[in-house]
Design an enzyme around this catalytic site. Structure first.
Site, short mmCIF file in Angstrom:
data_model
loop_
_atom_site.label_atom_id
_atom_site.label_comp_id
_atom_site.label_asym_id
_atom_site.label_seq_id
_atom_site.Cartn_x
_atom_site.Cartn_y
_atom_site.Cartn_z
N SER A 1 -2.59 -2.88 3.49
CA SER A 1 -2.78 -4.23 4.04
C SER A 1 -4.10 -4.82 3.57
O SER A 1 -4.97 -4.12 3.06
CB SER A 1 -2.77 -4.18 5.56
OG SER A 1 -1.58 -3.55 5.98
N GLN A 15 -6.91 -5.84 4.85
CA GLN A 15 -8.21 -5.30 5.27
C GLN A 15 -8.18 -3.76 5.29
O GLN A 15 -8.80 -3.13 6.15
CB GLN A 15 -8.60 -5.84 6.65
CG GLN A 15 -9.22 -7.22 6.59
CD GLN A 15 -10.58 -7.22 5.88
OE1 GLN A 15 -11.25 -6.20 5.77
NE2 GLN A 15 -10.98 -8.38 5.40
N SER A 16 -7.46 -3.17 4.34
CA SER A 16 -7.25 -1.73 4.35
C SER A 16 -8.53 -0.91 4.15
O SER A 16 -9.27 -1.11 3.17
CB SER A 16 -6.26 -1.38 3.24
OG SER A 16 -6.29 0.00 2.97
N ASN A 17 -8.74 0.05 5.04
CA ASN A 17 -9.83 1.02 4.86
C ASN A 17 -9.50 1.96 3.71
O ASN A 17 -10.36 2.35 2.94
CB ASN A 17 -10.01 1.86 6.13
CG ASN A 17 -10.25 0.99 7.33
OD1 ASN A 17 -11.14 0.14 7.31
ND2 ASN A 17 -9.47 1.17 8.39
N CYS A 44 -7.74 1.41 0.99
CA CYS A 44 -7.94 0.82 -0.34
C CYS A 44 -9.43 0.72 -0.67
O CYS A 44 -9.84 1.03 -1.79
CB CYS A 44 -7.27 -0.56 -0.42
SG CYS A 44 -5.47 -0.42 -0.56
#
Ligand SMILES: *Cc1c(COP(=O)(O)O)cnc(C)c1O
Length: 358
Positions: A83, A85-87, A89
């Site tokens: 997504s 705001q992915s942590n 990624c």
């Protein structure tokens, strides 16, 4: 009787090569004020938000093993998705850059967040990751099957430039793409053993572990660790996105693959994947009043910051389960703080909205 000792588990996991990326062991502390405020059980916290890669979190534990696999497979570019705001990624991009790989991130918009450069997206930008933003079909969290096609496109482009891509699934959890072993979950078998060593030396018996669960790797690893090292410790996953039924099947699949990879010979069934899905509430990444209030409740009492997408929902779930009598007052419960704090800031408007009106 537990089937193995913590040393045996750590030696077994130690056969898997990894890069040196984070600070271990992460601290464990008792949350005295939270315990007192709730009147028991005794609540401890395992600070996996303090791993030290970027702003820390569970993904950096996984990446020690996954980056080693990327290097062993001579990859030049890592491609993954999640997504906006992915942590996962952001942490993958940070680890990839440190080891000389280029990160390509496919980011799906699932909630009403604007794709502005804030939180993890700002960090992705600073890392000069290649960012491809897509609308998530129906606003739902995108699953492997849907995303792999889009990733294959990016992989073909990378190959056309004469470079070698490494495709890794969301969260580094299910063995898919170029990650043929559940390396993320293996790192959490180790995390469970690390926590048990700390609790044993403090003379505290662990009755339950509570954590936020999203793609299942963390829970699968903890569940394998618990089955090997304890005869009664429950691993409780508070889901932030998926309904209990299909999600437990993912956790069991990853746990079995982890057990196979480590050669432990344990037996995993649906009972080993305890998942609560009622704390997803209005959906993945949707902040409501309770989430905002839990962030304030824990921050005021313990000086510890939770994130609105994962850890605050898990804490809300744990507190509700405590109020419903799910734990005994004499139990010792370890809450795994899995990180995610950069995602607090993009949610500022909703948090202030809920905390400003009583
Ligand atoms: C990814 C993530 C989780 C969930 O971990 P999984 O292994 O994907 O289930 C929990 N908390 C935070 C902060 C995360 O980023």
């Amino acid at each position: 009787m537990p089937r193995m000792t913590t040393d045996e588990i750590r030696r077994t996991v130690g056969r898997f090569p990894r890069v040196d990326l984070i600070h271990l062991p992460t601290p464990v502390r008792k949350l005295e004020n939270l315990t007192a405020a709730l009147g028991g059980p005794s609540i401890y916290i395992k600070r996996d938000d303090l791993t030290g890669l970027a702003f820390g979190g569970n993904k950096s534990r996984k990446l020690e093993f996954i980056v080693r696999d990327m290097l062993d497979k001579r990859a030049d570019v890592v491609i993954t998705w999640a997504s906006l705001q992915s942590n996962w990624c952001m942490q993958t991009a940070a680890a990839a850059r440190k080891f000389g790989l280029k990160p390509v991130l496919v980011l799906f918009r699932t909630s009403d967040l604007e794709p502005g450069y804030d939180g993890n997206l700002l960090l992705d930008y600073i890392l000069d990751a290649e960012i491809r933003i897509r609308e998530a079909p129906g606003g739902k969290v995108v699953k492997s099957g849907q995303a792999m096609g889009i990733l294959e496109e990016a992989a073909a482009e990378v190959r056309a430039q004469g470079l070698r891509p490494y495709l890794v699934p969301v969260g580094g959890s299910l063995p898919r793409g170029d990650m043929d072993k559940p390396l993320g979950a293996i790192s959490y078998v180790n995390a469970f053993a690390e926590m048990m060593t700390q609790m044993e030396s403090a003379g505290v018996r662990v009755d339950a572990v509570v954590h936020s669960t999203g793609s299942g790797g963390t829970q699968a690893g903890l569940a394998v660790g618990a089955k090997a090292l304890s005869d009664h410790c429950r691993v409780v996953g508070i889901s932030v996105s998926d309904p209990q039924g299909p999600f437990s099947r993912d956790v069991v699949e990853i746990a079995r693959a982890t057990d196979d990879a480590l050669g432990l010979g344990l037996d995993f069934g649906p009972d080993d994947a305890i998942v609560f899905d009622e704390y997803i509430r209005d959906g993945y990444g949707v902040v409501d009043r309770e989430v905002a209030e839990v962030i304030r409740f824990v921050f005021e009492r313990e000086g510890i910051v939770l994130d609105p997408v994962y850890t605050a929902k898990a804490a809300a779930g744990m507190i509700d389960l405590i109020k419903k009598g799910y734990f005994r007052k004499t139990d010792n419960v370890v809450f795994f703080h899995t990180g995610g704090t950069p995602a607090l800031f993009p949610y500022r408007d909703r948090i202030v909205e809920f905390l400003s009106k009583k």
